[in-house]
Motif scaffolding. Structure first.
Motif, PDB file in Angstrom:
ATOM      1  N   ARG A 269     -10.397  -3.000  -6.081  1.00  0.00           N
ATOM      2  CA  ARG A 269     -11.710  -2.756  -5.448  1.00  0.00           C
ATOM      3  C   ARG A 269     -12.690  -2.154  -6.463  1.00  0.00           C
ATOM      4  O   ARG A 269     -13.889  -2.467  -6.443  1.00  0.00           O
ATOM      5  CB  ARG A 269     -11.558  -1.831  -4.246  1.00  0.00           C
ATOM      6  CG  ARG A 269     -10.711  -2.433  -3.131  1.00  0.00           C
ATOM      7  CD  ARG A 269     -10.602  -1.510  -1.932  1.00  0.00           C
ATOM      8  NE  ARG A 269     -11.864  -1.414  -1.209  1.00  0.00           N
ATOM      9  CZ  ARG A 269     -12.292  -2.299  -0.309  1.00  0.00           C
ATOM     10  NH1 ARG A 269     -11.558  -3.370  -0.043  1.00  0.00           N
ATOM     11  NH2 ARG A 269     -13.431  -2.132   0.314  1.00  0.00           N
ATOM     12  N   ARG A 270     -12.182  -1.320  -7.350  1.00  0.00           N
ATOM     13  CA  ARG A 270     -13.053  -0.756  -8.396  1.00  0.00           C
ATOM     14  C   ARG A 270     -13.630  -1.865  -9.269  1.00  0.00           C
ATOM     15  O   ARG A 270     -14.835  -1.884  -9.558  1.00  0.00           O
ATOM     16  CB  ARG A 270     -12.248   0.228  -9.262  1.00  0.00           C
ATOM     17  CG  ARG A 270     -13.058   0.827 -10.425  1.00  0.00           C
ATOM     18  CD  ARG A 270     -12.165   1.585 -11.393  1.00  0.00           C
ATOM     19  NE  ARG A 270     -11.135   0.747 -11.988  1.00  0.00           N
ATOM     20  CZ  ARG A 270     -11.360  -0.090 -13.008  1.00  0.00           C
ATOM     21  NH1 ARG A 270     -12.556  -0.192 -13.538  1.00  0.00           N
ATOM     22  NH2 ARG A 270     -10.360  -0.826 -13.490  1.00  0.00           N
TER      23      ARG A 270
ATOM     24  N   LYS B  11       0.839  -1.188   0.000  1.00  0.00           N
ATOM     25  CA  LYS B  11       0.000   0.000   0.000  1.00  0.00           C
ATOM     26  C   LYS B  11       0.880   1.244   0.000  1.00  0.00           C
ATOM     27  O   LYS B  11       1.993   1.251   0.540  1.00  0.00           O
ATOM     28  CB  LYS B  11      -0.908   0.008   1.237  1.00  0.00           C
ATOM     29  CG  LYS B  11      -1.944  -1.114   1.244  1.00  0.00           C
ATOM     30  CD  LYS B  11      -2.976  -0.916   2.328  1.00  0.00           C
ATOM     31  CE  LYS B  11      -3.915   0.211   1.953  1.00  0.00           C
ATOM     32  NZ  LYS B  11      -5.051   0.337   2.898  1.00  0.00           N
TER      33      LYS B  11
ATOM     34  N   PRO C 194      -6.927   0.041  -4.581  1.00  0.00           N
ATOM     35  CA  PRO C 194      -8.137   0.724  -5.062  1.00  0.00           C
ATOM     36  C   PRO C 194      -8.630   0.236  -6.426  1.00  0.00           C
ATOM     37  O   PRO C 194      -9.842   0.121  -6.635  1.00  0.00           O
ATOM     38  CB  PRO C 194      -7.709   2.197  -5.124  1.00  0.00           C
ATOM     39  CG  PRO C 194      -6.651   2.319  -4.078  1.00  0.00           C
ATOM     40  CD  PRO C 194      -5.904   1.016  -4.120  1.00  0.00           C
TER      41      PRO C 194
END
Length: 604
Positions: free
Chosen positions: A350-351, A327, A347
């Motif tokens: 996750r999208r 991260k 991210p």
């Protein structure tokens, strides 16, 4: 391989809370059913799917159906699907008690079939086609046809198919040439060929009951001259003995996906001894077939949503287990000494997961809504209400079939992307789901055909009354959502999209009013995507409103995080999917026509 293919809580939430199954159960037809008994039915379907369907989905792809010695050899689980499915009511579920059915609401039966489809999309079609062909006989056949064929079909002993497509005709059914010649003995001699017949032959049914579109000699040209016939593979005599009926299995098509679900090429009357029996009146065959088409198109949307569900849960599980990368820290850099993080924390992953969730859960809600409209259309006593739901169903059906199919394929593609290189390898099932779902935009009328139906027929029905009714339903949801401060801006956005839709529709209808129908329909597919996107924004706002109500009132059946996830996914849809309508509107409002064939051929 993932060990979860649906979220049972989401299924029940949509069925009971969002779409209010209790409203459907008010009909006299469903008086014997209640939430508890139907819950038990769905639980039994899930248990059956866990045991007999899901464990075989990969194996059925690796050992596909094939043609040998005049028949098609399929996986042994087809036998289990037909016989056990018959015992459980998975063929007869929606039929009347008098026909041997359970009189289940279509809404509930659709949810049960969704579970089956998600567990193993190669198997339920065998039962589903048998259901569809039996339904045609029940609705339009005489007593003799019903008594001879329907009981054994509903039990799963005999299979059924629907035979529309021919080598030279494809989707253009007005060009059907299969011939029916009348005899003095009450039957017709059938001759011709049919292709792409799903579940058309295998070793696990004692007989196959083919519902065949054919043209009686001397019939009018075009679709008005097509009749419907029961043409069994083996014809039964008065004692129940079976005699070959000159139906030949020519081949089985080898396919990109759904390889365990056979797709046959059938020949009728090669030896001039194929007998068929007329269903209903002569020359009404296509009308009969299309009266059943709403159910078939709901089933296609349902199946696509189910594959998207299974793919989502497979990619979600992988993302929760796969460590890769680190991260970003607050200074925008990665610390190489820090341990790897799971990819679900990235991210962009996750999208992609949220896009899958938004598509599959939204599609499932849309499919259940269509089934609810179907139930209302069939059972409501008030004539005006019946007409209302019949029109609403007719309008949304093209989107119910198309959105889950087209966007489901995109969602599964994102699931494959989540796995990276492993997604492209046969060790993992995402590549199979990617192949399996690709047929769904083609099934039961391609996306182009559905889009022309939506824009060219359904939108203009009864001077746009269906569209007015749908707009009223959307406005009601907007009003409900506006009661909650944190949903108001989404309700406002949806209202703005309705205004944009009015502008686009007005522009396109202008071409129809001038008689320029080719221009009117030339961008039907972008219009399908445009209106479907707005419709799905309505579906998601409705889901979020019910979730918000549960949180505000404290009347929660599930954990708080469950409801929050529905609201969050709605927000994702409004940020990442709904804005696509702006670009689509720009396409649709452009005066220039670039896809209509002209004097000069530019495709060279």
């Amino acid at each position: 391989m993932a060990n979860q293919y649906i979220d049972f809580e989401t299924l029940k939430y949509l069925l009971y809370d969002v779409h209010q199954l209790e409203d459907v159960l008010q009909a006299d037809r469903f008086a014997d059913h209640d939430k508890e008994s139907l819950d038990m039915f769905l639980e039994s379907v899930k248990e059956f799917s866990d045991r007999e369907l899901f464990p075989y989905v990969k194996e059925m792809d690796e050992k596909p159906a094939y043609h040998k010695d005049g028949t098609v050899i399929v996986h042994p689980q087809v036998d289990v699907m037909m016989k056990k499915g018959g015992e459980m009511g998975l063929i007869s579920g929606t039929f009347d008690y008098d026909a041997g059915g359970l009189q289940l609401p279509m809404t509930v039966f659709t949810c049960a079939a969704f579970i089956l489809d998600a567990a193993n999309n190669h198997l339920p079609g065998y039962a589903g086609l048998t259901l569809g062909s039996a339904e045609l006989i029940v609705h339009f056949g005489n007593k003799e046809l019903n008594d001879t064929y329907v009981p054994k079909m509903l039990s799963g002993e005999w299979a059924g198919t629907m035979c529309l497509t021919e080598p030279q005709a494809g989707s253009s059914l007005s060009d059907v040439v299969t011939k029916a010649t009348p005899t003095d003995d009450g039957y017709y001699k059938i001759s011709g060929q049919k292709i792409f017949i799903s579940g058309g032959d295998h070793q696990y049914a004692d007989n196959f009951v083919h519902l065949v579109l054919a043209r009686i000699e001397g019939a009018p040209a075009g679709t008005k001259g097509i009749s419907l016939f029961v043409v069994p593979k083996k014809r039964p005599d008065v004692n129940g003995n079976l005699t070959p009926n000159d139906v030949t299995t020519v081949a089985d098509f080898q396919k990109v996906g759904q390889r365990g679900y056979c797709t046959t090429h059938l020949g009728f009357g090669d030896a001039d001894d194929c007998q068929g029996w007329l269903v209903g009146e002569a020359h009404h065959g296509l009308k009969y077939m299309f009266l059943m088409m709403n159910g078939a198109r709901i089933a296609v949307g349902r199946g696509a949503a189910a594959i998207a569900s299974a793919a989502y849960h497979a990619s979600l599980q992988y993302a929760k287990e796969r460590p890769q990368g680190r991260k970003l820290s607050s200074d925008g850099k990665k610390n190489p000494e820090q341990g790897q993080t799971l990819i679900i924390n990235h991210p962009d992953v996750r999208r992609m997961l949220l896009q899958q969730k938004a598509v599959y859960e939204g599609s499932l809600s849309l499919v259940i809504l269509a089934a609810k409209y179907y139930d209302f259309k069939e059972t409501l006593q008030d004539k005006e209400e019946k007409e209302k739901y019949a029109l609403l169903l007719e309008l949304i059906i093209p989107m119910v079939k198309t959105y889950p199919s087209e966007m489901g394929a995109e969602a599964v593609s994102n699931g494959l992307q989540v796995l990276g290189g492993y997604g492209f390898c046969t060790d993992f099932i995402l590549q199979q789901y990617y192949r399996d779902i690709r047929i769904f935009p083609i099934y039961e009328g391609t996306t182009g055909i559905q889009s022309q139906d939506l824009l060219g027929r359904k939108l203009l029905m009864e001077n746009g009354k269906a569209l007015q009714l749908l707009t009223a339903e959307i406005m009601q949801t907007i009003q409900e959502a506006s009661k909650y401060d944190d949903l108001k801006k989404y309700a406002l956005k949806l209202g703005e999209k309705l205004q944009l839709a009015q502008k686009v529709i007005g522009f396109l209808v202008g071409f129809a009013q001038k008689g320029d129908y080719e221009r009117f329909l030339s961008d039907a597919t972008p219009f399908m995507e445009f209106l479907s996107n707005i419709t799905m924004a309505w579906i998601w706002l409705d889901v979020a409103s019910h979730a918000k109500n549960a949180l505000v009132t404290g009347q929660k059946t599930y954990a708080e995080d469950f409801y929050e996830s529905k609201i969050h996914t709605m927000k994702f849809f409004y940020k990442y999917e709904l804005p696509k309508t702006n670009g689509l509107a720009e396409i649709l409002l452009d005066e220039e026509a670039l896809t209509i064939a002209g004097e000069k051929e530019i495709l060279n």
